[in-house]
Design a protein around this motif. Structure first.
Motif: not given
Length: 297
Positions: A246-257
């Motif tokens: 899954f991917i996640q939008l973190n609090s810094s605006g990065e896409i985390c895979v």
């Protein structure tokens, strides 16, 4: 009024598995409660629905879905990110009418999760509510992000919204979804301004994500007169990952895979899209516009 005798939740919540401990349930029936140290565990044992603290240094308490292992530290959905509880007195229960209620005994606040009429499934069962319709910051396999009910009087948007910080789950500065003015790509907003755009699908991946050598993400775009949305299909099916990615939008605006299995959770990569300070500007970044404020504004 129709009565729901047991809980039907879609995908993540449907038929949670029963473990050997008495505090872990397979099905939550009307009249039963989930309290502190109670949980529902999915059949594959990867996901757990329960009350939790996002960080060991805080007393703020949320109710949501996390990875079961290791140590329940990564969440993919939160019910009360706007109204976190201050202690462990929270209760989740289902009424005889099928209402799913999250109650804070300390403040007296009651949150009803399913506020619309239940939808009929193809099997004839009643889908009371599904977490996929109210995403937080995680884009899981099979989830849809986009615009829905375009032909109705009240169209709706499904989008990701980052946490305020790594420890605070309330809504942050970044959101990911489809812009009304361009339905064929995903965008990330920073507050109200477009921060990054994905480009349209090129094969199975989005054009502006292809500049990252790995991992290769897969999406599907669907559109008709009433809806327009992207579905996340996972990581390249030929790779080791895929089934629980899954991917996640973190609090810094990065896409985390990310990838999760029965007994492990792994952050595969952070896709740093736009970093003004380091002049690290990837394809799709929208340059920040200078402020129009003047002295005294």
């Amino acid at each position: 009024m129709m009565k729901i005798s047991w809980l039907t939740l879609s995908w993540l919540l449907l038929l949670f598995g029963l473990s050997s401990e008495a505090t872990e349930f397979k099905v939550l029936k009307a009249g039963q409660e989930l309290r502190n140290f109670h949980s529902l565990v999915s059949p594959n044992q990867i996901y757990t629905l329960s009350f939790f603290y996002p960080d060991s240094s805080t007393t703020t308490r949320y109710f949501g879905i996390q990875f079961s292992k290791p140590r329940l530290t990564k969440s993919v959905w939160i019910a009360n990110r706007v109204n976190p509880f201050s202690d462990s007195s929270g209760i989740f229960y289902i009424t005889d009418e099928g209402d799913m209620v999250l109650s804070d005994n300390s403040s007296g606040l009651n949150i009803t999760l399913n506020t619309v009429k239940p939808l009929s499934s193809q099997s004839g069962e009643q889908i009371v509510w599904q977490s996929f319709d109210e995403p937080t910051d995680a884009f899981l396999r099979g989830m849809k992000v986009g615009l829905f009910g375009l032909k109705t009087k009240e169209p709706s948007k499904k989008f990701l919204n980052s946490w305020l910080s790594p420890e605070v789950a309330s809504s942050g500065a970044f959101a990911l979804g489809i812009d009304d003015d361009d339905l064929y790509q995903l965008v990330i907003w920073k507050r109200v301004e477009v921060y990054w755009h994905s480009g349209s699908l090129d094969g199975k991946n989005l054009k502006n994500l292809q500049s990252f050598p790995y991992p290769h993400l897969e999406f599907k775009y669907s559109s008709n007169d009433n809806e327009s949305y992207f579905t996340f299909l996972g990581i390249d099916s030929q790779s080791y990952y895929g089934n629980s990615s899954f991917i996640q939008l973190n609090s810094s605006g990065e896409i985390c895979v990310n990838n999760a299995e029965i007994d492990s959770y792994q952050l595969i990569d952070n896709l740093q899209l736009c970093d003004d300070e380091d002049d690290n500007i990837s394809e799709g970044c929208i340059p920040a516009q200078p402020s129009k404020c003047t002295g005294g504004d």
